[in-house]
Motif scaffolding. Structure first.
Motif, short mmCIF file in Angstrom:
data_model
loop_
_atom_site.label_atom_id
_atom_site.label_comp_id
_atom_site.label_asym_id
_atom_site.label_seq_id
_atom_site.Cartn_x
_atom_site.Cartn_y
_atom_site.Cartn_z
N ARG A 388 0.76 -1.29 0.02
CA ARG A 388 0.00 -0.06 -0.16
C ARG A 388 0.80 1.18 -0.04
NH1 ARG A 388 -4.91 2.07 0.49
NH2 ARG A 388 -5.21 3.65 2.14
N VAL A 389 1.90 1.39 0.74
CA VAL A 389 2.83 2.22 0.79
C VAL A 389 3.51 2.70 -0.62
CG1 VAL A 389 5.12 3.34 1.84
CG2 VAL A 389 3.32 2.22 3.35
N ALA A 390 3.96 1.55 -1.17
CA ALA A 390 4.60 1.90 -2.49
C ALA A 390 3.64 2.33 -3.51
CB ALA A 390 5.19 0.45 -2.97
N ALA A 391 2.49 1.76 -3.65
CA ALA A 391 1.41 2.16 -4.35
C ALA A 391 0.63 3.55 -4.35
CB ALA A 391 0.22 1.02 -4.38
N ASP A 392 1.04 4.23 -3.29
CA ASP A 392 0.25 5.42 -3.02
C ASP A 392 1.13 6.44 -2.56
OD1 ASP A 392 -1.43 7.45 -2.96
OD2 ASP A 392 -2.77 6.37 -1.38
N PRO A 393 2.07 6.99 -3.04
CA PRO A 393 3.03 7.81 -2.37
C PRO A 393 2.15 9.13 -2.04
CG PRO A 393 3.82 6.92 -4.59
CD PRO A 393 2.62 6.61 -4.38
N GLY A 394 1.15 9.57 -2.77
CA GLY A 394 0.53 10.68 -2.30
C GLY A 394 0.06 10.63 -0.73
N ALA A 410 -0.66 4.36 6.91
CA ALA A 410 0.26 2.92 6.41
C ALA A 410 1.85 3.18 6.71
CB ALA A 410 -0.28 2.62 4.93
N VAL A 411 2.28 4.55 6.42
CA VAL A 411 3.73 4.51 6.64
C VAL A 411 4.20 4.35 8.11
CG1 VAL A 411 5.58 6.22 6.42
CG2 VAL A 411 3.86 6.22 4.59
N LYS A 412 3.35 4.88 9.01
CA LYS A 412 3.60 4.77 10.29
C LYS A 412 3.57 3.50 10.88
CE LYS A 412 0.67 8.18 11.82
NZ LYS A 412 -0.14 8.82 12.84
N ALA A 413 2.57 2.81 10.34
CA ALA A 413 2.44 1.14 10.54
C ALA A 413 3.55 0.45 10.18
CB ALA A 413 1.10 0.66 10.15
N LEU A 414 4.18 0.68 8.87
CA LEU A 414 5.24 -0.17 8.43
C LEU A 414 6.53 0.30 9.12
CD1 LEU A 414 5.80 -2.11 6.14
CD2 LEU A 414 6.49 -0.09 4.81
N ALA A 415 6.64 1.52 9.50
CA ALA A 415 7.91 2.04 10.37
C ALA A 415 7.84 1.35 11.68
CB ALA A 415 7.93 3.47 10.37
#
Length: 709
Positions: A388-394, A410-415
């Motif tokens: 999801r992070v890779a697919a939606d940089p916006g 999603a970025v926070k969850a991955l980090a």
């Protein structure tokens, strides 16, 4: 109507926002033909006259007039008035409230008396609700059963009426309200629980519509969970499948809006809290065939309580539903389950992760927000998050109408998983004109994997202007450099320390000192400034500077007097900071052991804990520290992580059998230690999982002294 309203001395009374002389206008507003005016009046009643459930003298004075409105068939929206009466009269005073009257001040005693008078007044008039259960207005019929169950003094008669009304009631939602009222009677009047449960069991088992059976099961879970069928998950899953097969219909609230489209438009324009709540409800599509099913499932889950395996299995079935709205409900409920209860959630989390690719944006967003709060427990969804992070940089950064930007969920969850696939998003965030406020915390979660970002952090910190906005711009950068221990950035951090402005300067200096301390000897260029800052012992700044100086130079002789002086600071927070820093000196701080020992009897629990931990770190003797730590463990659940960190470093030999017993009891508990009814924090799950890991480590005998932070 309203005979005698002008004889009431409203001006002598008050409500939440001052004199109550506007209350007659609100009452007349409830009787208005204008839907917007009615809604504004109801909003005013809840906002001022019955503010946050409070009962004032003017609230009591309103009760007879509210009853007049409730029974007048010419008044529109009477269901809301019945609900208001139920709220005003439905506050129960338990024995503790009544027995503690001697401990209350005059205002509190008046409040308790008002609650009691309101309950008596509304209950005295509650017989009218018997007539209202058959009212022509479905909104009134919807509110009347719960009013009776809450307020009437003859609950057995009410239960009989509910059973009589069910076969003749045509409105689906009113039928559900009749069932809910039976559950409420069972909870409030335990001698009637068996009768209510018997009726609910038959409703759940016989050939009734699936929604009614689901409602009966939900109420059984609340009031008689032992009466639930053994295969409740299979039964409920089957009922949900039946509900999905029903054709879509308009939401009942839209279908029943009084006055047609024009009235609906007027209501939508009313700037009231009631209107805002309705608008939030209306955001979900009208294509939901059973908009009430989510509430029933939440009630069912609440009743199932600690049956985590059953609740998990039910949610997994919901997450496999072809109905996106059943899955949205399941995602939200999954977050609530995991926040409050410990369990094995790998399969459930994986299914939540599967929702990230759904074309319905509200479903994907709900899933990412739930995963964001799970930290390490989100690992089964790591690949889905990365996709999801890779697919939606916006969506890497979220802009807000006020306040600084923040990282996307999603970025926070991955980090927070420590997953390096979050790096491109963080690197991009660091190049924005305004760096997201939570970048530093995300970098800390990534740890060494975020080392490539150190250069950008250093460069951006060097660009920060030291004006009134310096703290907001510099703090996320300092937090990132602290996490990476990026000593090469010491000159930039020192510039911030020296030039911190007056506005929020104390906060900024604290962040800079923590960064320098994390750099250790690599921050040697800051030593002269640190030595200057410790010249005012007893202040928070001196304590923070001394701790940093110790980390950079290891000069115990220079920092010990400063930290010892800090133990006598006026603010408990500053005393705690000094105690923690002294513990870091270990045996070099033996001279202050008596002063720490004296703090073991301090009134402030958190200071007792910090003093006990520091005393053990300095002396190596656990005997005097462990009883203090275990006592605090029992008195305040929020201190348990800090206590467990110390017990884990002591190991079984140091902590002793009493500590081992406490640790084992914690591991056996299914309820999370910090779970709260009606509230939660974004880090609750993380803190509880950390506590469990520390308890296991302590029992396994991991030893060795390290930092306690």
């Amino acid at each position: 109507m309203f005979t005698g309203i002008d004889e009431v001395d409203w001006a002598s009374m008050e409500h939440a926002y001052g004199p109550a002389d506007d209350v007659p206008g609100l009452l007349y507003g409830l009787a208005s033909a204008d839907p917007a005016e009615r809604e504004s009046a109801l909003d005013g009643m809840y906002g001022a006259v019955h503010h946050q459930g409070d009962v004032y003298a003017c609230t009591l004075a309103c009760i007879p007039f509210l009853f007049e409105l409730a029974v007048d068939p010419g008044i529109r929206d009477r269901g809301g008035i019945v609900e208001l009466l139920t709220s005003i009269g439905g506050i129960d005073l338990d024995e503790d409230d009544e027995s503690e009257l001697d401990e209350l001040d005059e205002d509190e005693i008046e409040g308790v008396a008002n609650y009691a008078m309101a309950a008596a007044a509304v209950s005295a008039g509650s017989a009218v609700f018997f007539e209202l259960v058959a009212d022509e207005d479905p909104g009134v019929r919807l509110a009347a059963p719960l009013a009776l169950a809450t307020l009437h003094g003859r609950p057995g008669r009410v239960l009989a009426l509910l059973r009589e009304r069910l076969p003749v009631e045509a409105d689906d939602e009113v039928r559900l309200a009749l069932v809910e009222a039976a559950g409420r009677i069972a909870l409030r009047h335990r001698p009637l629980a068996a009768r209510a449960a018997d009726w609910l069991s038959r409703l759940a088992a016989e050939a009734y519509p699936p929604g009614l059976r689901l409602a009966a099961l939900a109420q059984l879970a609340r009031c008689a969970p032992d009466a639930l069928p053994g295969d409740v998950v299979r039964v409920v899953s089957g009922l949900l499948r039946e509900l999905r097969s029903r054709p879509c219909r308009p939401e009942p609230s839209a279908a029943k809006a009084p006055g047609g489209d024009e009235a609906a438009a007027d209501l939508a324009a009313a700037p009231t809290l009631v209107g805002q709540l309705r608008e939030l409800s209306a955001e979900e599509p009208s294509g939901r065939s059973t908009p009430w099913a989510a509430d029933l499932l939440r009630t069912l889950h609440s009743g199932l309580d600690d049956r985590v395996d059953d609740r998990t299995a039910l949610l997994m079935d919901q997450l496999r539903s072809p109905d996106p709205w059943q899955r949205i409900d399941a995602v939200r409920m999954s977050g609530g389950l995991i926040r409050a209860w410990r369990g094995s959630y790998e399969g459930l989390v994986r299914l939540v992760g599967d929702q990230l690719t759904d074309p319905e944006p509200r479903l994907a967003d709900a899933a990412s927000h739930v995963l964001e709060e799970l930290f390490g427990l989100a690992a089964p969804a790591a690949d889905a998050l990365a996709g999801r992070v890779a697919a939606d940089p916006g969506a890497w950064v979220k802009e807000w109408t006020s306040g600084p930007p923040g990282l996307g969920s999603a970025v926070k969850a991955l980090a927070r998983l420590g997953d390096a696939r979050a790096l491109p998003a963080l690197a991009t965030a660091l190049e924005r004109p305004e760096v997201p406020h939570d970048v530093g915390f995300a970098i800390r979660c990534l740890g060494d994997a975020a080392a490539p970002l150190a250069g950008a952090l250093r460069r951006r910190l060097g660009e920060v202007g030291l004006d009134e906005g310096a703290y907001d711009r510099a703090s996320p950068l300092l937090a990132g450099l602290t996490a990476l221990r990026a000593g090469e950035a010491a000159p930039e951090v020192l510039r911030v320390l020296r030039g911190a402005p007056e506005y929020r300067g104390e906060w900024l200096r604290t962040a800079a000192l923590r960064a320098l301390g994390s750099f250790g000897p690599a921050a040697h260029c800051a030593v002269p400034e640190l030595r200057r800052l410790i010249l005012r012992p007893g202040t928070a700044a001196a304590t923070e500077a001394a701790e940093a100086l110790w980390a950079v130079t290891g000069d115990a002789g220079a920092v010990l007097p400063v930290l010892a002086e800090g133990l006598g600071a006026e603010q408990v927070h500053d005393c705690r900071a000094a105690a923690s820093a002294l513990g870091g000196l270990g045996r070099r701080a033996e001279a202050v052991a008596p002063r720490l020992r004296a703090l073991l009897a301090h009134d402030e629990l958190w200071l007792r804990v910090d003093a006990a931990i520091a005393l053990w770190e300095i002396s190596g003797r656990a005997g005097e520290a462990v009883p203090v730590l275990l006592s605090a463990w029992e008195k305040n659940r929020h201190v348990r992580v800090r206590v467990a960190e110390c017990l884990a470093r002591m190991g079984p030999a140091g902590a002793g059998s009493d500590a081992a017993q406490v640790l084992r009891a914690e591991l056996l508990s299914v309820r999370r230690h910090n779970a709260m009814d009606g509230g939660c924090g974004s880090h609750d799950t993380y803190e509880d999982e950390k506590l469990l890991a520390l308890c296991r480590r302590a029992l396994l005998g991991h030893t060795g002294k390290g930092t306690t932070s």
